[in-house]
Scaffold this motif. Sequence first.
Motif, PDB file in Angstrom:
ATOM      1  N   LEU A 120      -2.538-139.546 -33.113  1.00  0.00           N
ATOM      2  CA  LEU A 120      -2.142-139.644 -34.514  1.00  0.00           C
ATOM      3  C   LEU A 120      -2.827-140.803 -35.222  1.00  0.00           C
ATOM      4  O   LEU A 120      -3.207-140.689 -36.393  1.00  0.00           O
ATOM      5  N   GLY A 121      -3.002-141.924 -34.521  1.00  0.00           N
ATOM      6  CA  GLY A 121      -3.625-143.081 -35.153  1.00  0.00           C
ATOM      7  C   GLY A 121      -5.049-142.857 -35.583  1.00  0.00           C
ATOM      8  O   GLY A 121      -5.561-143.591 -36.436  1.00  0.00           O
ATOM      9  N   GLY A 122      -5.710-141.858 -35.034  1.00  0.00           N
ATOM     10  CA  GLY A 122      -7.082-141.566 -35.432  1.00  0.00           C
ATOM     11  C   GLY A 122      -7.204-140.688 -36.650  1.00  0.00           C
ATOM     12  O   GLY A 122      -8.318-140.361 -37.083  1.00  0.00           O
ATOM     13  N   LEU A 123      -6.058-140.314 -37.254  1.00  0.00           N
ATOM     14  CA  LEU A 123      -6.051-139.374 -38.384  1.00  0.00           C
ATOM     15  C   LEU A 123      -5.540-140.017 -39.669  1.00  0.00           C
ATOM     16  O   LEU A 123      -5.231-139.302 -40.630  1.00  0.00           O
ATOM     17  N   VAL A 124      -5.476-141.333 -39.706  1.00  0.00           N
ATOM     18  CA  VAL A 124      -4.736-142.017 -40.772  1.00  0.00           C
ATOM     19  C   VAL A 124      -5.466-141.981 -42.110  1.00  0.00           C
ATOM     20  O   VAL A 124      -4.914-141.534 -43.129  1.00  0.00           O
ATOM     21  N   LEU A 125      -6.681-142.483 -42.150  1.00  0.00           N
ATOM     22  CA  LEU A 125      -7.395-142.544 -43.422  1.00  0.00           C
ATOM     23  C   LEU A 125      -7.653-141.151 -43.981  1.00  0.00           C
ATOM     24  O   LEU A 125      -7.570-140.945 -45.199  1.00  0.00           O
ATOM     25  N   SER A 126      -7.950-140.205 -43.115  1.00  0.00           N
ATOM     26  CA  SER A 126      -8.203-138.847 -43.598  1.00  0.00           C
ATOM     27  C   SER A 126      -6.963-138.257 -44.257  1.00  0.00           C
ATOM     28  O   SER A 126      -7.066-137.519 -45.248  1.00  0.00           O
ATOM     29  N   ALA A 127      -5.774-138.570 -43.740  1.00  0.00           N
ATOM     30  CA  ALA A 127      -4.536-138.090 -44.370  1.00  0.00           C
ATOM     31  C   ALA A 127      -4.325-138.744 -45.715  1.00  0.00           C
ATOM     32  O   ALA A 127      -3.950-138.082 -46.699  1.00  0.00           O
ATOM     33  N   ALA A 128      -4.549-140.059 -45.795  1.00  0.00           N
ATOM     34  CA  ALA A 128      -4.351-140.773 -47.061  1.00  0.00           C
ATOM     35  C   ALA A 128      -5.322-140.286 -48.124  1.00  0.00           C
ATOM     36  O   ALA A 128      -4.991-140.274 -49.320  1.00  0.00           O
ATOM     37  N   ILE A 129      -6.507-139.868 -47.700  1.00  0.00           N
ATOM     38  CA  ILE A 129      -7.486-139.333 -48.646  1.00  0.00           C
ATOM     39  C   ILE A 129      -7.108-137.914 -49.079  1.00  0.00           C
ATOM     40  O   ILE A 129      -7.449-137.485 -50.187  1.00  0.00           O
ATOM     41  N   GLY A 130      -6.388-137.207 -48.217  1.00  0.00           N
ATOM     42  CA  GLY A 130      -5.953-135.860 -48.565  1.00  0.00           C
ATOM     43  C   GLY A 130      -6.720-134.773 -47.851  1.00  0.00           C
ATOM     44  O   GLY A 130      -6.674-133.607 -48.253  1.00  0.00           O
ATOM     45  N   TRP A 131      -7.380-135.113 -46.751  1.00  0.00           N
ATOM     46  CA  TRP A 131      -8.138-134.125 -45.989  1.00  0.00           C
ATOM     47  C   TRP A 131      -7.256-133.342 -45.027  1.00  0.00           C
ATOM     48  O   TRP A 131      -7.694-132.389 -44.410  1.00  0.00           O
ATOM     49  N   TRP A 132      -6.019-133.766 -44.865  1.00  0.00           N
ATOM     50  CA  TRP A 132      -4.985-132.978 -44.206  1.00  0.00           C
ATOM     51  C   TRP A 132      -3.643-133.501 -44.688  1.00  0.00           C
ATOM     52  O   TRP A 132      -3.567-134.584 -45.270  1.00  0.00           O
ATOM     53  N   ASP A 133      -2.567-132.744 -44.481  1.00  0.00           N
ATOM     54  CA  ASP A 133      -1.260-133.071 -45.040  1.00  0.00           C
ATOM     55  C   ASP A 133      -0.355-133.662 -43.962  1.00  0.00           C
ATOM     56  O   ASP A 133       0.092-132.949 -43.059  1.00  0.00           O
ATOM     57  N   SER A 134      -0.078-134.957 -44.088  1.00  0.00           N
ATOM     58  CA  SER A 134       0.819-135.619 -43.129  1.00  0.00           C
ATOM     59  C   SER A 134       2.284-135.485 -43.533  1.00  0.00           C
ATOM     60  O   SER A 134       3.172-135.832 -42.748  1.00  0.00           O
ATOM     61  N   LEU A 136       3.407-137.285 -46.002  1.00  0.00           N
ATOM     62  CA  LEU A 136       3.721-138.592 -46.602  1.00  0.00           C
ATOM     63  C   LEU A 136       2.883-138.887 -47.844  1.00  0.00           C
ATOM     64  O   LEU A 136       2.956-139.986 -48.381  1.00  0.00           O
ATOM     65  N   GLY A 137       2.124-137.901 -48.293  1.00  0.00           N
ATOM     66  CA  GLY A 137       1.344-138.085 -49.505  1.00  0.00           C
ATOM     67  C   GLY A 137      -0.093-138.476 -49.215  1.00  0.00           C
ATOM     68  O   GLY A 137      -0.496-138.700 -48.074  1.00  0.00           O
ATOM     69  N   ALA A 138      -0.857-138.546 -50.306  1.00  0.00           N
ATOM     70  CA  ALA A 138      -2.281-138.863 -50.203  1.00  0.00           C
ATOM     71  C   ALA A 138      -2.692-139.585 -51.486  1.00  0.00           C
ATOM     72  O   ALA A 138      -1.964-140.442 -51.969  1.00  0.00           O
ATOM     73  N   GLY A 139      -3.843-139.236 -52.043  1.00  0.00           N
ATOM     74  CA  GLY A 139      -4.269-139.803 -53.322  1.00  0.00           C
ATOM     75  C   GLY A 139      -5.293-140.900 -53.227  1.00  0.00           C
ATOM     76  O   GLY A 139      -5.797-141.373 -54.250  1.00  0.00           O
ATOM     77  N   LEU A 140      -5.615-141.353 -52.006  1.00  0.00           N
ATOM     78  CA  LEU A 140      -6.602-142.418 -51.851  1.00  0.00           C
ATOM     79  C   LEU A 140      -7.999-141.841 -52.034  1.00  0.00           C
ATOM     80  O   LEU A 140      -8.380-140.879 -51.362  1.00  0.00           O
ATOM     81  N   SER A 141      -8.776-142.447 -52.924  1.00  0.00           N
ATOM     82  CA  SER A 141     -10.137-141.976 -53.160  1.00  0.00           C
ATOM     83  C   SER A 141     -11.057-142.498 -52.068  1.00  0.00           C
ATOM     84  O   SER A 141     -11.030-143.691 -51.752  1.00  0.00           O
ATOM     85  N   PRO A 142     -11.904-141.645 -51.488  1.00  0.00           N
ATOM     86  CA  PRO A 142     -12.829-142.141 -50.452  1.00  0.00           C
ATOM     87  C   PRO A 142     -13.784-143.199 -50.984  1.00  0.00           C
ATOM     88  O   PRO A 142     -14.261-144.036 -50.212  1.00  0.00           O
ATOM     89  N   GLU A 143     -14.036-143.182 -52.288  1.00  0.00           N
ATOM     90  CA  GLU A 143     -14.902-144.199 -52.881  1.00  0.00           C
ATOM     91  C   GLU A 143     -14.262-145.579 -52.883  1.00  0.00           C
ATOM     92  O   GLU A 143     -14.951-146.580 -53.108  1.00  0.00           O
ATOM     93  N   ARG A 144     -12.975-145.628 -52.612  1.00  0.00           N
ATOM     94  CA  ARG A 144     -12.257-146.902 -52.595  1.00  0.00           C
ATOM     95  C   ARG A 144     -11.824-147.292 -51.178  1.00  0.00           C
ATOM     96  O   ARG A 144     -10.874-148.047 -51.003  1.00  0.00           O
TER      97      ARG A 144
END
Length: 272
Positions: A120-134, A136-144
């Motif tokens: 699970l720890g290897g999937l964190v940033l991708s979830a926050a960016i919205g590349w999969w649904d955890s 718990l939400g997303a919305g983080l821009s990969p440019e940031r």
Amino acid sequence: MFVGPTGDHNDRGMSGASVVGRALGRRLDLVPTVLGTPQPADSQPWQTALPTALPGLRDLQRVHANVLAGGRIPVCALSRCAASLATLPTIAERRPDAFVVWFDAHADLNTPDTTTTGYLGGLVLSAAIGWWDSGLGAGLSPERVVLGGSRDLDPPEQSLVDAGTIALAAGPSMHELLDLYVGDRPVYFHLDCDVLEPGTVPTDYRVPGGLTLDDLADVARRLSRNEIVGIEVAEFESWEFEVAADAADVTDYAGPLVDALEPLLTVVSRPR
């Protein structure tokens, strides 16, 4: 501090978060809020680990969001990087201008479709960016997102860096790259302790070629010139000998780590 389970390989990250949380509390003259309930580590894949972790992570997300909503700066000691599934979406929502500076030996950009370990720890940033649904939400821009000190990337993650989708500041030019990618923008700083050279502090993963504590202090001094909107420290493990609740108060082996973060902690402790 978050001491709950997130698919841990061992129990030492949950107790290690308490060690770091107490050390940060002493430095900031605060009593830490404890969230999550430790459970025996079971090394479950993400499909099982995530449902188990969700109740505690939702509590963490609620408290984290309330701190930000109150105009305060969250400083978190997390058991594992997977706890950032809860914190990063609140940053994306409440501080969309901030850059997430992710200091970690790994990129944590795999998805359920690309992971080879299921961790699970290897999937964190991708979830926050919205590349999969955890959940718990997303919305983080990969440019940031700026990776710092990362050196153990899986091929799909390396492809994202090579394509310029995700920025990487590492190697001899780390500070120049931080200047380029982050500039004077607000920063949410994440530290996975395995970004450090193995043996510097106790961690689960050991990836050679890491930062020294002096290197980390230099990074903290550089980023302290920016507005700091939050700090989180993850993946610090307790020593196996620690059994008493106050053992870390007697032998404060998180002290040197907290000392290296002093420039950032000075920023967040200033009156607002």
